[in-house]
Design an enzyme around this catalytic site. Structure first.
Site, mmCIF file in Angstrom:
data_model
loop_
_atom_site.group_PDB
_atom_site.id
_atom_site.type_symbol
_atom_site.label_atom_id
_atom_site.label_comp_id
_atom_site.label_asym_id
_atom_site.label_seq_id
_atom_site.Cartn_x
_atom_site.Cartn_y
_atom_site.Cartn_z
ATOM 1 N N ASN A 1 -4.151 8.697 4.298
ATOM 2 C CA ASN A 1 -3.023 8.020 5.138
ATOM 3 C C ASN A 1 -2.974 8.033 6.474
ATOM 4 O O ASN A 1 -2.398 7.226 7.364
ATOM 5 C CB ASN A 1 -1.692 8.918 4.822
ATOM 6 C CG ASN A 1 -1.399 8.737 3.096
ATOM 7 O OD1 ASN A 1 -2.079 7.612 2.614
ATOM 8 N ND2 ASN A 1 -1.013 9.498 2.565
ATOM 9 N N HIS B 1 -6.092 -6.034 -2.489
ATOM 10 C CA HIS B 1 -7.159 -6.292 -1.310
ATOM 11 C C HIS B 1 -7.479 -7.736 -0.862
ATOM 12 O O HIS B 1 -8.252 -8.018 -0.139
ATOM 13 C CB HIS B 1 -8.638 -5.355 -1.502
ATOM 14 C CG HIS B 1 -8.309 -3.975 -1.334
ATOM 15 N ND1 HIS B 1 -9.486 -3.151 -1.566
ATOM 16 C CD2 HIS B 1 -7.249 -3.195 -1.293
ATOM 17 C CE1 HIS B 1 -8.907 -1.845 -1.439
ATOM 18 N NE2 HIS B 1 -7.340 -2.103 -1.257
ATOM 19 N N ARG C 1 0.873 -1.202 0.238
ATOM 20 C CA ARG C 1 0.120 -0.237 0.103
ATOM 21 C C ARG C 1 0.897 1.295 0.019
ATOM 22 O O ARG C 1 0.389 2.234 -0.650
ATOM 23 C CB ARG C 1 -0.799 0.039 1.302
ATOM 24 C CG ARG C 1 -1.885 1.101 1.436
ATOM 25 C CD ARG C 1 -2.989 0.696 2.345
ATOM 26 N NE ARG C 1 -4.191 1.649 2.196
ATOM 27 C CZ ARG C 1 -4.353 2.664 3.483
ATOM 28 N NH1 ARG C 1 -3.546 2.585 4.583
ATOM 29 N NH2 ARG C 1 -5.227 3.387 3.555
ATOM 30 N N HIS D 1 0.183 4.075 -2.570
ATOM 31 C CA HIS D 1 -0.210 5.618 -2.248
ATOM 32 C C HIS D 1 1.011 6.610 -2.410
ATOM 33 O O HIS D 1 0.763 7.943 -2.380
ATOM 34 C CB HIS D 1 -0.427 5.709 -0.548
ATOM 35 C CG HIS D 1 -1.742 5.238 -0.297
ATOM 36 N ND1 HIS D 1 -2.507 5.648 0.727
ATOM 37 C CD2 HIS D 1 -2.386 4.241 -0.839
ATOM 38 C CE1 HIS D 1 -3.754 5.071 0.814
ATOM 39 N NE2 HIS D 1 -3.863 4.176 -0.348
#
Length: 315
Positions: free
Chosen positions: A91, A190, A59, A63
């Site tokens: 975040n 996911h 992740r 991001h």
């Protein structure tokens, strides 16, 4: 006129291809030959210690790349010049794994001072995390340099929220040069990791496109009010294995986030989700291709940016 238009198009294409050309799978072969094995060993240790860390490291790369490109900007702490991205809405109290990155960077600085960028560490650690948890590997292109600034506002606007509908998700990914196939494949990340109650509460209490038994089971750990930081696995079937169960869950309306279930909700992406339920190899191939593509979003190369000594601050 036609010639000048053609010239413009060719120039644009050469510019857009430049970042691909400047990144290379062999970038550190001579300057830091043990860089990749060092990262791999550290990631394997961290994930074996806590399986959730694999999803956290994956992740971080995502991001990072969605905010002004894959430049390590997410890793920067606030300073007198700018407010960093760590406290942006997507975040704050959510992204994690910074200590693992610090540990890797420290080891690499001992091996090859000032050579391996923080942005590249994120790209390699993402791949290695997927492999440790059972996914297939891919070749990571390297040579990204680190930004000297960060943007909290860009993080707030560019990272797709779990409340988005399908058209907004497609637009969010398109803004980064990623297509609908990339969106569905990358969402398969996911298949590992967990989400906070605050990010799926509305889906399990107010929406109808969710298996009722599944919704009830989630409500036990995610009350209608309070418990915002209580965690539930994004893939209820095999939360610590990188596989295609995430897509099977979507078909049975067991997507944890609103944005997850949007991928299988009578829309344009249903057929791709269905395809992945029957072929994990197709998912793995598409995921790997999409990760390489995402890793190529606006990297700093050549003399742009810097190689940070400490990933948390500029040199």
């Amino acid at each position: 006129m036609a010639f000048s238009l053609l010239t413009f198009v060719m120039a644009f294409l050469s510019l857009s291809a430049a970042s691909y050309a400047q990144l290379s799978s062999t970038f550190y072969n001579s300057s830091c030959p043990n860089a990749l094995s060092t990262i791999q060993t550290a990631v394997r240790s961290a994930v074996n210690n806590e399986s959730r860390m694999g999803a956290s490291l994956l992740r971080l790369h995502f991001h990072d790349c969605f905010v002004n490109g894959c430049d390590g900007s997410l890793l920067l702490d606030d300073n007198a010049t700018f407010t960093g991205e760590k406290t942006a809405r997507p975040n704050n109290n959510s992204v994690r794994g910074f200590e693992v990155v610090d540990n890797i960077k420290s080891q690499l600085e001992s091996l090859c001072p000032g050579v391996v960028s923080c942005a590249d560490i994120l790209a390699v650690a993402a791949r290695d995390s997927v492999v440790v948890l059972g996914g297939s590997t891919w070749t990571v292109l390297l040579g990204r340099r680190d930004s000297t600034t960060a943007s909290q506002s860009a993080a707030n606007s560019n990272i797709p929220a779990p409340t988005l509908n399908l058209s907004a998700l497609i637009t969010s990914f398109s803004n980064q040069g990623l297509n609908q196939t990339d969106l569905v494949a990358l969402s398969g990340s996911h298949t590992i990791g967990q989400a906070r109650c605050t990010s799926f509460r509305t889906h399990i209490y107010n929406e109808t496109n969710i298996n009722s038994t599944y919704a009830t089971s989630l409500q036990a750990n995610c009350p209608f009010s309070g418990g915002d930081n209580n965690l539930s696995p994004l893939d209820v079937t095999s939360p610590t294995v990188f596989d295609n169960e995430y897509y099977k869950n979507l078909v049975s309306q067991r997507g944890l986030l609103h944005s997850d279930q949007e991928l299988f909700n009578g829309g344009a992406t249903d057929s791709q989700v269905n395809g992945y339920t029957g072929s994990s190899s197709t998912f793995f191939t598409d995921f790997a291709n999409a990760m390489v593509k995402m890793g190529n979003i606006s990297p700093l190369t050549g003399s742009s940016g810097e190689i940070r000594t400490n990933c948390r601050r500029v040199n």
